[in-house]
Design an enzyme around this catalytic site. Structure first.
Site, short mmCIF file in Angstrom:
data_model
loop_
_atom_site.label_atom_id
_atom_site.label_comp_id
_atom_site.label_asym_id
_atom_site.label_seq_id
_atom_site.Cartn_x
_atom_site.Cartn_y
_atom_site.Cartn_z
CG ASP A 136 -2.03 1.01 1.13
OD1 ASP A 136 -2.32 1.48 0.02
OD2 ASP A 136 -2.62 1.33 2.18
CG HIS A 143 -4.13 10.58 2.38
ND1 HIS A 143 -5.25 10.51 3.19
CD2 HIS A 143 -3.32 9.57 2.77
CE1 HIS A 143 -5.12 9.48 4.03
NE2 HIS A 143 -3.96 8.89 3.80
CD GLU A 208 -6.40 4.92 4.37
OE1 GLU A 208 -5.68 4.12 3.73
OE2 GLU A 208 -5.95 5.70 5.23
CD GLU A 210 -5.44 2.95 -0.35
OE1 GLU A 210 -4.55 2.38 -1.01
OE2 GLU A 210 -5.37 3.13 0.88
CG ASP A 242 -5.89 0.46 3.53
OD1 ASP A 242 -5.99 -0.57 4.20
OD2 ASP A 242 -5.00 1.32 3.71
NE ARG A 246 -8.24 6.66 9.22
CZ ARG A 246 -7.49 6.45 8.15
NH1 ARG A 246 -6.24 5.99 8.27
NH2 ARG A 246 -7.96 6.68 6.95
CD GLN A 249 -3.42 4.81 10.43
OE1 GLN A 249 -4.64 4.84 10.29
NE2 GLN A 249 -2.58 5.24 9.49
CE LYS A 262 -3.79 2.23 7.20
NZ LYS A 262 -4.63 3.04 6.30
CB THR A 266 -7.56 -4.70 2.09
OG1 THR A 266 -6.76 -4.42 3.25
CG2 THR A 266 -7.32 -3.63 1.04
CD GLU A 383 -7.32 13.02 3.65
OE1 GLU A 383 -6.92 13.96 2.97
OE2 GLU A 383 -7.43 11.86 3.21
#
Ligand code: CA
Length: 439
Positions: A136, A143, A208, A210, A242, A246, A249, A262, A266, A383
């Site tokens: 990844d 970002h 996420e 992607e 993904d 948080r 993380q 993570k 996925t 975000e």
């Protein structure tokens, strides 16, 4: 390179191919199964799929397409991916001849042509490839800057960012096909105010948005891939979610980067759009700001700067449990473009193999969260809600800081451009389910 298979005037005799994601100009590959039958390679066309191996058995392909078609009698795309671009391109031409509305094959042998089609509604789509290794990246500078400014306000973008494509080795075992449920993961996290961490279900579950890059023909260990030839090693692109915890993380990421935040799931979309199908939608590489360094020579190519980007529109939609119960339309959380990425597909692959790391057919490289400059183009809730401080207001009165159980995230992608027929990637979906206790 654009060729006859991209002509905007081409039409197919297959119903549903005049609109939507899968016109004859697209022809993405996936893996399907009907009932408990054997999985095989599929090509999407309109509301149907072509069972490529069945079409080969029915004698519908010319000699030059048979090598690639024979590689489709498999439960994953890896053998087809390993062949590289030329056999794949021959198969694409043969599929166009089979599916075009003035097809001579159809006129001569309608029964055989029809027998190679399966209604998409009767098929279950599976993981497109057996992924040996999953990486990844972190290729959106927007970002990286946004996330960096939350965790390090004084120093949002680390000094290496504009020099080296940042990535980490992910975990292939927890890649799941679109539609698989995503149980809320357990994990260790620590509130800033707390003296010690706790273990429990994540309370900051995120997605996420992607783009996935499937490797085609590989390279031998020790043999780097030059930037000029990098795209010859790319089979095609897909959509990836993904999923990220948080809170986990934030506590675990230093000093070695993402780990258990993570690798609990996925999601990967079922259809892989080939690089050849994307030819009409190429774009210049990201225009670096004045004062940014030029890519180092091994990542620099005049052609890649001119056309290394891919103009893919991307959107994220959310359906909460309550919305689903009431039959509400999915709510669009964000819309962005793959052209906002700082590094091109070729640069990511070239960099990955630059130390001699061997890439293998079916390896998956994800782009990193696709975020643009505008707030509406931020590709994750971290975000989009600025770490939960600006909750999203949904049309039914609900709000979201992070994902709740029962929430479904839908990612869509498509390409459109004047003079070309719009093509799409289909969808990548997943519903969050409640945390499961350990056994
Ligand atoms: Ca990511």
């Amino acid at each position: 390179m654009r060729n006859d298979t991209h002509h905007a005037s081409l039409r197919s005799w297959v119903p549903g191919s005049d609109a939507g994601d899968f016109p004859i100009q697209n022809l993405p590959f996936g893996v399907f199964r009907v009932g408990d039958g054997t999985p095989r390679v599929a090509v999407a066309i309109g509301d149907s799929i072509v069972d490529v191996a069945a079409a080969l058995d029915a004698g519908l392909f010319p000699n030059d397409a048979r090598e690639a078609a024979a590689a489709c009698d498999e439960p994953e795309l890896n053998s087809l991916m390993a062949l590289g671009p030329a056999p794949l391109s021959a198969l694409r031409r043969a599929l166009v001849e089979l599916l075009r509305d003035d097809s001579e094959l159809l006129a001569k042998n309608r029964e055989a042509c029809m027998s190679a089609l399966v209604p998409m509604s009767s098929a279950t789509m599976l993981m497109p490839a057996e992924v040996g290794d999953y990486t990844d990246f972190y290729a959106s500078v927007h970002h990286a800057t946004n996330v960096g400014s939350m965790f390090r306000p004084d120093n949002p973008l680390l000094p290496n960012y504009k020099w080296v494509p940042i990535g980490y080795h992910g975990r292939a075992s927890s890649l799941v096909p679109s539609g698989s449920p995503v149980p809320r993961p357990m994990g260790q996290s620590k509130d800033d105010a707390a003296a010690a961490p706790t273990f429990g279900p994540t309370v900051r579950l995120d997605y996420e948005l992607e783009v996935g890059i499937f490797v085609g023909a590989g390279n031998a260990l020790g043999q780097a891939i030059g930037i000029e030839r990098a795209e010859e090693h790319v089979f095609g692109l897909c959509l990836v979610n993904d999923w990220s915890a948080r809170d986990v993380q934030a506590w675990e990421y230093q000093p070695l980067g993402p780990f258990l935040a993570k690798n609990f799931a996925t999601s990967v979309s079922p259809w892989v759009v080939t690089m050849e199908a994307l030819a009409p939608f190429r774009a210049p590489a990201f225009a670096r700001a004045e004062g940014d360094p030029a890519p180092l020579p091994y990542l620099a190519s005049e052609r890649d700067q001119r056309s290394g980007g891919v103009d893919i529109s991307l959107e994220v939609l959310l359906v909460t449990q309550q919305m689903r119960g009431r039959g509400d339309e999915p709510f669009r959380v964000s819309k962005g473009s793959f052209t906002s990425m700082y590094w091109t597909v070729a640069q990511l692959l070239t960099h990955h193999a630059s130390n001699g790391c061997n890439m293998r057919p079916g390896d998956l490289l994800a782009s990193g969260t696709v975020s643009g400059e505008a707030k509406e183009s931020r590709g994750c809730l971290l975000e989009r809600t600025w770490r939960g401080s600006e909750p999203l207001s949904l049309p039914n009165g609900e709000s979201r800081r992070f994902l709740e159980d029962g929430d479904e995230v839908i990612i869509r992608g498509w390409c459109e451009r004047e003079g070309a027929v719009r093509i799409g990637f289909g969808e990548c979906r997943g519903i969050v389910t409640p945390a499961r206790a350990g056994q």
